[in-house]
Design a protein around this motif. Structure first.
Motif: not given
Length: 570
Positions: A521-526
């Motif tokens: 589970f990941s997300s962009k760095n913003k």
């Protein structure tokens, strides 16, 4: 009526009188039988112990109803019967030793603790003092084992029911972590017989349950009995005041400590809760909140999971970030915790908590990854245990000491880990390619270029395999079911989905190999919205969560569970 019938039954008790030629003060050993193992099956072991001691030793195994030592009144009634039988043969001993194998060894401590008169010690074989007896505390608050008489624990390397990993835990927690290790080496020693299986404490045909779960012995029955007898005799003589025998006990404990050291290392990398409990700190971070606070270990508890710090290096570095120095510190928390706050991974160094260094809104922390770039990153881990007495249900965690059987895996089923993403690390290190989230953090099955959790799980397998002693490694490679780090699996785009979507273990019935699939589970760095303590919402940008295979679970598989299919009793 039941008690009358119980007392009127014909019993198959085993009573062995001392062999001829023994001198000195006589003693008695009362022994508890393993489940569904006849009393007569312990005659070879009893005779070996009698030969090994210089004094006259009576050896008695009272039969329990249906050969099950857990039946109420088994020992109370049985001891009276065998004592009466010994009296008929002219016994004149008062010194007592207790002992037991398997279920008999599990049940004997409760009886022995209530019958300490004239008792010099207890010997548990293929069994151990359960965590119930970790009932006192050191001056620093660490739980300590205490029992009213000296107790020797003897385990078998190839014991598939009382697994070697549980014997390693006994040695580590009873002796290494004791407030006085030398004292406990004498009072609560632990030894292991290499190559010995569970059934080799007895003789004859093994019960079906033992056949199904035991491992293949690698020494003869006679060798096994003689080695057990050697350790038992040394312990008995040590308790009777013979210093040379105590020296032998200490030597055997030292040898066993070295033998199980790979297991201890792997379980410490997991921060196994039974080695030391988690601290569960609520520490303040540099921003005045607790979301990114670091939990430091104390003498009586563990702050975080060492393996997650290694995982964070694998996650963050990659091909372009090999020169980045990641100073990773992990903290253990329950993932569903919301009060006083949730806990999240973080790259420290920017004065603003909600900053994501290098993402275009905040400057990177390094001029380049090769310019002495050091990043201080904190991560969060929760160990999830199944089937051994520790359970996590939402925000509750509790332990059942009676579930401590030694028959099921002791290592974590999964490590729930919250880490910073590779994109976040690369951007903080001023790596231009960090702008491409598909390259840094998206799995191949989602159109990306790499499965980061899979890479970490492969490292867990490699770490465990490298830890194994050469003989153990070759045994596993020849007979064991292989562990394969498979591709990362997705879940719904919400934290609770990831929390409850477990690490996948899939067995190929044809080959026996087991594929491990992480849930990522990941997300962009913003940050797509204002966040931080002041805004009441956590900053969820730039993270990469993984369900990780614990190196302890991989190693335990290689020692025990992965051998049963192809390397059981012959």
């Amino acid at each position: 009526i039941t008690l009358l019938a119980y007392g009127a039954m014909a019993w198959d008790d085993l009573v062995l009188a001392p062999p001829a030629g023994k001198t000195g003060e006589p003693a008695m050993m009362f022994y508890g039988q393993g489940a569904s193992i006849t009393t007569g099956a312990y005659a070879p072991l009893g005779k070996a112990i009698q030969r090994a001691v210089p004094f006259p030793l009576w050896f008695a195994v009272p039969q329990c109803l249906d050969d099950i030592a857990a039946v109420p009144l088994c020992f109370d009634w049985g001891m009276a019967r065998v004592i009466k039988a010994m009296e008929k043969q002219g016994i004149n001993a008062t010194t007592i030793f207790y002992g037991g194998h398997s279920l008999g060894g599990a049940m004997m401590p409760a009886y022995a603790a209530s019958n300490t008169k004239n008792a010099k010690g207890m010997i548990l074989m293929g069994s151990f003092l359960t965590r119930k007896y970790k009932n006192t505390f050191s001056s620093e608050g660490l739980a300590q084992y205490a029992f009213p008489m000296p107790t020797l624990t003897i385990g078998g390397e190839m014991d598939g029911l009382c697994r070697l990993t549980r014997i390693a835990e006994s040695l580590h927690t009873q002796i290494t972590l004791a407030e006085d290790p030398d004292k406990n080496t004498q009072n609560l020693p632990v030894t292991v017989i290499e190559g010995m299986s569970h059934m080799q404490f007895a003789s004859g045909q093994a019960p079906s349950f033992v056949l199904k779960h035991d491992l293949r012995s690698e020494i003869t029955n006679q060798d096994a009995w003689d080695q057990v007898a050697h350790d038992t005799a040394s312990f008995m003589l040590a308790q009777l005041g013979h210093q040379d025998a105590m020296d032998r006990v200490k030597k055997r404990v030292s040898e066993t400590k070295q033998f199980v050291s790979p297991i201890v290392t792997a379980f410490q990398m997991e921060a196994n809760h039974q080695y030391k409990p988690p601290c569960y700190c609520e520490s303040y971070d540099e921003y005045g909140g607790r979301i990114y606070g670091t939990c430091r270990s104390k003498p009586n508890c563990t702050g975080g999971t060492p393996w997650t710090s290694i995982a964070m290096q694998i996650m963050g570095q990659g091909d372009l970030g090999k020169n980045i120095k990641i100073n990773g510190v992990d903290s253990t928390h329950i993932m569903t915790e919301e009060r006083p706050t949730c806990h999240l991974p973080h790259i420290h160094g920017n004065p603003k908590a909600q900053a994501n260094p290098g993402n275009g809104h905040s400057p990177p922390l390094c001029s380049s990854p090769d310019d002495d770039c050091t990043l201080n990153i904190t991560t969060v881990t929760q160990q999830v245990y199944k089937n051994f007495g520790e359970f996590d249900f939402w925000r509750l965690e509790f332990n059942l000491s009676w579930a401590d059987t030694g028959g099921v895996p002791l290592s974590a089923f999964e490590l729930r880990t919250k880490m910073k993403s590779r994109q976040a690390v690369w951007q903080a290190a001023n790596i231009t390619q960090g702008q491409d989230f598909n390259r840094t953090d998206t799995p191949v099955n989602k159109g990306g270029q790499g499965d980061r959790c899979q890479e970490i799980n492969q490292a867990s397998i490699d770490f465990a395999l490298k830890l194994l002693p050469e003989k153990t490694r070759q045994r596993y490679l020849k007979h064991g079911q292989g562990l394969i780090a498979g591709e990362d699996k997705g879940t719904c785009a919400a934290g609770p989905c990831w929390i409850w979507d477990a690490l996948k273990y899939t067995t190929d019935e044809a080959t026996g190999n087991v594929t491990i699939n992480s849930v990522w589970f990941s997300s962009k760095n913003k940050n797509p919205y204002p966040c931080g303590d002041g805004d009441g919402l956590p900053c969820l940008a730039g993270f990469h969560y993984c369900k990780i295979l614990s190196p302890a679970r991989a190693l335990e598989w290689m020692y025990v569970d992965g051998l049963r299919r192809n390397y059981g009793p012959q």
